[in-house]
Structure formats: C-alpha cells, structure tokens
Design an enzyme around this catalytic site. Sequence first.
Site, PDB file in Angstrom:
ATOM      1  N   ARG A 184      36.107 -13.236  59.954  1.00  0.00           N
ATOM      2  CA  ARG A 184      35.568 -12.348  58.928  1.00  0.00           C
ATOM      3  C   ARG A 184      34.157 -12.806  58.578  1.00  0.00           C
ATOM      4  O   ARG A 184      33.937 -13.992  58.347  1.00  0.00           O
ATOM      5  CB  ARG A 184      36.467 -12.435  57.698  1.00  0.00           C
ATOM      6  CG  ARG A 184      36.166 -11.452  56.602  1.00  0.00           C
ATOM      7  CD  ARG A 184      36.822 -10.138  56.908  1.00  0.00           C
ATOM      8  NE  ARG A 184      36.626  -9.153  55.862  1.00  0.00           N
ATOM      9  CZ  ARG A 184      37.478  -8.900  54.887  1.00  0.00           C
ATOM     10  NH1 ARG A 184      38.593  -9.591  54.799  1.00  0.00           N
ATOM     11  NH2 ARG A 184      37.235  -7.939  54.008  1.00  0.00           N
ATOM     12  N   ARG A 208      34.248 -16.205  55.027  1.00  0.00           N
ATOM     13  CA  ARG A 208      35.205 -15.867  53.983  1.00  0.00           C
ATOM     14  C   ARG A 208      35.222 -16.887  52.848  1.00  0.00           C
ATOM     15  O   ARG A 208      35.556 -16.590  51.731  1.00  0.00           O
ATOM     16  CB  ARG A 208      36.559 -15.840  54.681  1.00  0.00           C
ATOM     17  CG  ARG A 208      37.594 -15.165  53.939  1.00  0.00           C
ATOM     18  CD  ARG A 208      38.855 -15.327  54.700  1.00  0.00           C
ATOM     19  NE  ARG A 208      39.841 -15.536  53.682  1.00  0.00           N
ATOM     20  CZ  ARG A 208      41.032 -14.994  53.673  1.00  0.00           C
ATOM     21  NH1 ARG A 208      41.418 -14.279  54.673  1.00  0.00           N
ATOM     22  NH2 ARG A 208      41.827 -15.194  52.683  1.00  0.00           N
ATOM     23  N   GLU A 257      42.459   1.407  61.266  1.00  0.00           N
ATOM     24  CA  GLU A 257      41.428   0.728  62.059  1.00  0.00           C
ATOM     25  C   GLU A 257      42.083  -0.365  62.881  1.00  0.00           C
ATOM     26  O   GLU A 257      43.065  -0.970  62.447  1.00  0.00           O
ATOM     27  CB  GLU A 257      40.387   0.089  61.138  1.00  0.00           C
ATOM     28  CG  GLU A 257      39.487   1.111  60.491  1.00  0.00           C
ATOM     29  CD  GLU A 257      38.492   0.480  59.512  1.00  0.00           C
ATOM     30  OE1 GLU A 257      38.504  -0.752  59.350  1.00  0.00           O
ATOM     31  OE2 GLU A 257      37.715   1.232  58.935  1.00  0.00           O
ATOM     32  N   PHE A 294      33.031  -2.992  59.168  1.00  0.00           N
ATOM     33  CA  PHE A 294      33.945  -1.968  58.632  1.00  0.00           C
ATOM     34  C   PHE A 294      33.652  -1.587  57.191  1.00  0.00           C
ATOM     35  O   PHE A 294      34.332  -0.739  56.640  1.00  0.00           O
ATOM     36  CB  PHE A 294      35.416  -2.328  58.842  1.00  0.00           C
ATOM     37  CG  PHE A 294      35.810  -3.750  58.574  1.00  0.00           C
ATOM     38  CD1 PHE A 294      35.859  -4.233  57.281  1.00  0.00           C
ATOM     39  CD2 PHE A 294      36.145  -4.597  59.622  1.00  0.00           C
ATOM     40  CE1 PHE A 294      36.241  -5.546  57.035  1.00  0.00           C
ATOM     41  CE2 PHE A 294      36.526  -5.918  59.379  1.00  0.00           C
ATOM     42  CZ  PHE A 294      36.568  -6.393  58.071  1.00  0.00           C
ATOM     43  N   LYS A 334      47.950  -4.179  56.194  1.00  0.00           N
ATOM     44  CA  LYS A 334      47.852  -4.584  57.597  1.00  0.00           C
ATOM     45  C   LYS A 334      49.199  -4.594  58.276  1.00  0.00           C
ATOM     46  O   LYS A 334      50.223  -4.821  57.642  1.00  0.00           O
ATOM     47  CB  LYS A 334      47.176  -5.942  57.714  1.00  0.00           C
ATOM     48  CG  LYS A 334      47.897  -7.067  56.990  1.00  0.00           C
ATOM     49  CD  LYS A 334      47.144  -8.386  57.156  1.00  0.00           C
ATOM     50  CE  LYS A 334      47.817  -9.479  56.356  1.00  0.00           C
ATOM     51  NZ  LYS A 334      47.147 -10.757  56.396  1.00  0.00           N
ATOM     52  N   LYS A 352      42.785  -3.949  64.055  1.00  0.00           N
ATOM     53  CA  LYS A 352      42.632  -5.248  63.406  1.00  0.00           C
ATOM     54  C   LYS A 352      42.043  -6.190  64.451  1.00  0.00           C
ATOM     55  O   LYS A 352      42.727  -6.635  65.369  1.00  0.00           O
ATOM     56  CB  LYS A 352      43.984  -5.751  62.888  1.00  0.00           C
ATOM     57  CG  LYS A 352      43.863  -7.042  62.094  1.00  0.00           C
ATOM     58  CD  LYS A 352      45.170  -7.374  61.397  1.00  0.00           C
ATOM     59  CE  LYS A 352      45.026  -8.493  60.385  1.00  0.00           C
ATOM     60  NZ  LYS A 352      44.575  -9.759  60.936  1.00  0.00           N
ATOM     61  N   GLU A 361      33.916  -8.096  61.134  1.00  0.00           N
ATOM     62  CA  GLU A 361      34.554  -9.182  61.869  1.00  0.00           C
ATOM     63  C   GLU A 361      33.688  -9.556  63.077  1.00  0.00           C
ATOM     64  O   GLU A 361      33.252  -8.676  63.821  1.00  0.00           O
ATOM     65  CB  GLU A 361      35.945  -8.680  62.320  1.00  0.00           C
ATOM     66  CG  GLU A 361      36.836  -9.716  62.912  1.00  0.00           C
ATOM     67  CD  GLU A 361      37.799 -10.377  61.886  1.00  0.00           C
ATOM     68  OE1 GLU A 361      37.666 -10.147  60.669  1.00  0.00           O
ATOM     69  OE2 GLU A 361      38.665 -11.131  62.342  1.00  0.00           O
TER      70      GLU A 361
HETATM   71  P1  ATP Z   1      45.234 -12.565  58.860  1.00  0.00           P
HETATM   72  O1  ATP Z   1      45.762 -13.953  59.023  1.00  0.00           O
HETATM   73  O2  ATP Z   1      46.281 -11.497  59.043  1.00  0.00           O
HETATM   74  O3  ATP Z   1      43.972 -12.301  59.609  1.00  0.00           O
HETATM   75  P2  ATP Z   1      43.879 -13.008  56.365  1.00  0.00           P
HETATM   76  O4  ATP Z   1      44.602 -13.761  55.331  1.00  0.00           O
HETATM   77  O5  ATP Z   1      42.795 -13.691  57.110  1.00  0.00           O
HETATM   78  O6  ATP Z   1      44.933 -12.393  57.325  1.00  0.00           O
HETATM   79  P3  ATP Z   1      43.835 -10.400  55.172  1.00  0.00           P
HETATM   80  O7  ATP Z   1      42.863  -9.747  54.287  1.00  0.00           O
HETATM   81  O8  ATP Z   1      45.186 -10.620  54.656  1.00  0.00           O
HETATM   82  O9  ATP Z   1      43.187 -11.745  55.699  1.00  0.00           O
HETATM   83  O10 ATP Z   1      44.007  -9.511  56.492  1.00  0.00           O
HETATM   84  C1  ATP Z   1      42.970  -8.765  56.980  1.00  0.00           C
HETATM   85  C2  ATP Z   1      42.111  -9.600  57.908  1.00  0.00           C
HETATM   86  O11 ATP Z   1      42.000  -8.912  59.123  1.00  0.00           O
HETATM   87  C3  ATP Z   1      40.719  -9.732  57.367  1.00  0.00           C
HETATM   88  O12 ATP Z   1      40.503 -10.937  56.696  1.00  0.00           O
HETATM   89  C4  ATP Z   1      39.835  -9.618  58.605  1.00  0.00           C
HETATM   90  O13 ATP Z   1      39.399 -10.898  59.019  1.00  0.00           O
HETATM   91  C5  ATP Z   1      40.713  -9.035  59.668  1.00  0.00           C
HETATM   92  N1  ATP Z   1      40.308  -7.700  60.138  1.00  0.00           N
HETATM   93  C6  ATP Z   1      40.211  -7.346  61.432  1.00  0.00           C
HETATM   94  N2  ATP Z   1      39.888  -6.068  61.567  1.00  0.00           N
HETATM   95  C7  ATP Z   1      39.778  -5.556  60.329  1.00  0.00           C
HETATM   96  C8  ATP Z   1      39.477  -4.262  59.837  1.00  0.00           C
HETATM   97  N3  ATP Z   1      39.241  -3.227  60.642  1.00  0.00           N
HETATM   98  N4  ATP Z   1      39.439  -4.101  58.488  1.00  0.00           N
HETATM   99  C9  ATP Z   1      39.701  -5.137  57.651  1.00  0.00           C
HETATM  100  N5  ATP Z   1      40.002  -6.385  58.078  1.00  0.00           N
HETATM  101  C10 ATP Z   1      40.041  -6.598  59.398  1.00  0.00           C
END
Ligand code: ATP
Length: 562
Positions: free
Chosen positions: A255, A270, A248, A337, A417, A250, A298
């Site tokens: 979030r 979050r 998918e 998602f 990711k 990103k 998101e």
């Molecule tokens: P990052 O700083 O990389 O956004 P994070 O610590 O906020 O990371 P992680 O769970 O590690 O969070 O990375 C996934 C993040 O990517 C999610 O928190 C979400 O906000 C974002 N995201 C964007 N698109 C998607 C998707 N299709 N599926 C899941 N998460 C997604």
Amino acid sequence: MKRSVPFIRLAEALEKVRATSSKNEKVALVAEVLKGLQPRDAEVAARIVSGRSSERGSRDEAQVGYSTLLDVLRGVTGASESDVSKVYLRHGDLGEVAEELLGEKKEQTLFSEELTLAAVDDAFARLRSTKGKGSSAAKRGILKSLLLAATPLEGKYIVKVLTGEMRTGMVSGLLEEAIADAYGLSEEAAARGHMLLGDMGTFARVAASGKAAEVQMVPFRPVNFMLAEPFATAAEIAEHFGRQVYAEYKYDGIRAQVHRSGRVVKVFSRRLEEITSTFPEIVAAFEDAKGEFILDGEAVPFAGGRPLPFQLLQRRLRRMEGFEEAAKNAPVTYFAFDVLLLDGRETVGLPLSERRELLRSIVAGTEAKTAETFDVKTEEEVQAAFRRSRDLGYEGLVVKDPESLYGMGKRGSGWVKLKEELDTLDVVIVAAEYGHGKRAGVISDYTFAVRDGDELKTVGKAYSGLTDTEIGEMTRRLKEITVADHGYRREVKPEIVVEVAFDSIQRSERHDGGYALRFPRIKRIRTDKGPADIDDLVKVEKIFDGQKLKLDARRAQDSSAP
Ligand code: ATP
C-alpha cells in the site's frame, strides 16, 4: 516561555490509567495532565502516552536494544545478571523490572533535579541521533544519566516507551478523546485533526496551540489510510450492499500513498514512513503528471501485463539489493485506486464515484495505472469477478460502495475484501528458538502472539514458510531485539510482525492465549505493519467458533446421510 512540567506528573497519571479499567476514567486522567500544558509539553506527553518516543512515520526511533537497556539497568542499580533475570521472570515486562531495580539504585546523581517532560524528550532525541560507530557507548551514557535522574516510577515509563510496551489500555481513540477534552475540541474536529496530522504528539501540540481547527490536508504530510472489512463469501458481499457496486482486483503489493507538488513526488507507506527511494519507478511515473495531488494505491511487482510473485518485492523492501538492480528484478507498477487531494481541494468528502473520475484524469498519460473495476450486484457477478482476479494472479477483490466517502484510518463497511485464504492472522514474534539439523545455527522457530486488549497472548509457534536467506536475516534481527537469552531460547521485543496461514485452530493449554494454530506457516514478513496493527484474540475466537459451526454442520450432514 513557561518551564516544562515535571515528568513525574505524567508517570503518576499513567500508573492510574493502567490501574483502572474504566475508559472514561482513563480519558479524564490523561485530559487532566494535558490541560494547561504548553504546546511542546503537550506534544511530548501525548506521544509518550501513545507509547512512542518519536513522531509516527519517523524511521529514527530511539533504537535501544534490550541488551543495552538491561546492561544500563544493571550498571545503575548494581544488580547482577541473575537478579535481573529473576525479576524479569516475575514481571515479564522490562518497565516493571526497571521500577523494581531502580528502587534499590546504587548510584545517585549529585544534583537530583526533577526530570521534566522536555528533558526526557531531549534524551530521546539524543538517543535517536546517536548513530554509527561508537554509538552504543554513547547511547549507554545517555540512558544512564536519564535513569539515574529518574525515580523508580519514572524509570518504569521511560523504559516502557523505549521498549514499545506501554500497555496502559489508552488506545488511540481514547487518547484522541482526552486531547479533545483537554483543549475543547469536538469529536469530529479531533478525529480530523489527528488523521490529517498522523502523529498523536503533533496533534496534541497543534491542539494545545488552539490551531486544531485550521489543520489542512497538504502534500507531503501523509494521512492514515482507509481499510477494508473482511467478508467470507461473495453471497455475503452481495447481500451487504444490495445494489450495484464496484469490484476492484485486490492487488498483492505494498500500500502506498503518492504525493506530488511542483514536480516533486514522494511516496509514503501504510505506517506513514517515507519510502520514496524504494520506488524510483513511482517517482518517474508521476514527475511529469499534471497538478498537485495525493493518491492512494498499491505498488505491485508487475511485468508483461501480469503480476509477479510478492516475494520479489519483499527482497527489495528489505533492501537486500541496490535500488537499480531491484527495479530490474522486481519492477513495480503503481495501481492507483483513490484520490484524497487535488489542486488544493480535499476530495475525501466526495463520493467514490466522483473521486474515481478525478483519479482517472490524473493517472491518464502516466506510467501508472488505475485499479481495474467491474460493476457487480449479484452474488454470481461478485463470484465471477473474484475468479477472474484469481485467474490473473491477484489476491481477490476489494468491493466498494460508489457512494462511500474516504474514511481516513477507518476500517469501514464502505470497502470490503474477499480473499481465497480467508483466515490468515497477523501476529508478532515474542520468543524464538534455534532450529535443529540443518537449521542448528540459526533461529528458525518463532513463538507468536496476538493482542488481547493491552496484552500479548501467544497462540502458536511457526517453523516453516521462510527461505534460508530470510531465516538468516531473522536470526540477526532477533538477536538484536533479545530481552532474555536462555541459551537455545530467547524472548524478544515484540516488533517483528508476520502473517501466518494455518489449517485450523485448537484449544490449548500450552499457549497463554488459550488456543493454538495448527500447522502454522509464515506467509510473509509484514514489514508494512507494526505490533499495533496485529490481530487480536477476538479474531482467533471468531475463527475457532466459525470452524466449529462448519464442523457441526458437516457432522449433522453426515449423521443425516443414509
Ligand atoms: P491484507 O492483509 O488483506 O492485505 P491489510 O490489513 O493490509 O489486509 P486491509 O485494508 O484490511 O489491509 O485490506 C485491503 C488491503 O488490500 C489494502 O491495505 C491494500 O494494500 C490492498 N489492496 C489491493 N488492491 C486494493 C484495491 N483495489 N483497493 C483497496 N485496497 C487494495
């Protein structure tokens, strides 16, 4: 109703918890305190052990600035400003300062009644509800009576909770275990109860009432989000799954969990805070949808079929604009998602492939969208999806196993990711300095730290990346959370989380983490994260080692070149 138990019992246990490095012992000590507590006491105790003075997700924390705390401590103990500074420099922790100074308390309460858990919690509640004009004097009054009634050890833990620096090593998993032990829950039941209730205190209260097994997922009570594991290359991802999976985009936004029941729509962050009023478009998008549900997705600044720069959204999150104007400048589309609950049925236990079908039927016909998904298997396919994502202005990919269940609060390998800029670090600002030249009047240099177990260790100092408006805002916030003001430099409460990019990592004597980031720049202020969510020293070491490997490989190549 039984009388609330003395707070000193908890303070003494916390002292022992801090002193031992054995995880089992920590769990046993806390379980021992929790055992037999009435539900309200269990709630207060567990919340304090988790380092909080209020329910997780509540925006009203018992906000007391460091300067207020120091002022009250001086008043209660008769210490001078320079005495306090000296003690602070010795400990670097306001809780310890409180303990030492309270040992020499000047004023005494007339009736030295024992502080109870309930009394401490009441004082926290009063601090929370004291707002607006004249609130600062009222807060001082509340704090003063609380600290006057406290023994030095109690004062230490009261201050530690209020400054958010518990540092007992009682991480959330261990506390969950202690609650399970105290109230006879299985590991699974405890994990589920905690995840569904979100807040450790609430979970302990429900467990102490013997109702942990009955907890259900319900709309308007947010649950912890599933997280993704970072991977460095498309090849590693293809190898990790070894079969056809979903890639998918990103999306680069915020979030957000969307809850709907009976035409009411609420949005949670979050950190489980309600952020409904920030996103009127999301409410509008789902008001007329069908059914009762909880979605994960998101909130993305998006217009004309393309993502807009994230910075536009940041202004909106910091509420520098009215909601309507903000919605015009940075319109948001919700890209869903996942689905966690649908019409009274939990869907987290279904495989992603089934959840996705349900999700599509919920989102169809609304103004929201579902995240774009591609089937990928080989390294080339992952790489192609990644390039497509970058070309369209997205951040990379989140690749997901169709068989995976939704792991609430888990960073599992079911979701991984891939980003262009692999190595950014989420860090917390611990000290700051005034700038030079055109930045002379503002606080523009930030020393930041990562987590090392329970402690914070500095790994660098950033000067760049923020706009003038952001620096202005930062200056105001840093002043509010100053612990010690040394003129041009101040130490601040570790509260503001920023994401930093950098060129490389070096070993360094200058920082107590033993490393320094080279050319760090702030990519963004992570309002969606708290100090508990920052990266740790292990990650810094890993990046350091990784870059050494790359360097060695390059050197080896160079030396073998003709
Ligand atoms: P990052 O700083 O990389 O956004 P994070 O610590 O906020 O990371 P992680 O769970 O590690 O969070 O990375 C996934 C993040 O990517 C999610 O928190 C979400 O906000 C974002 N995201 C964007 N698109 C998607 C998707 N299709 N599926 C899941 N998460 C997604």
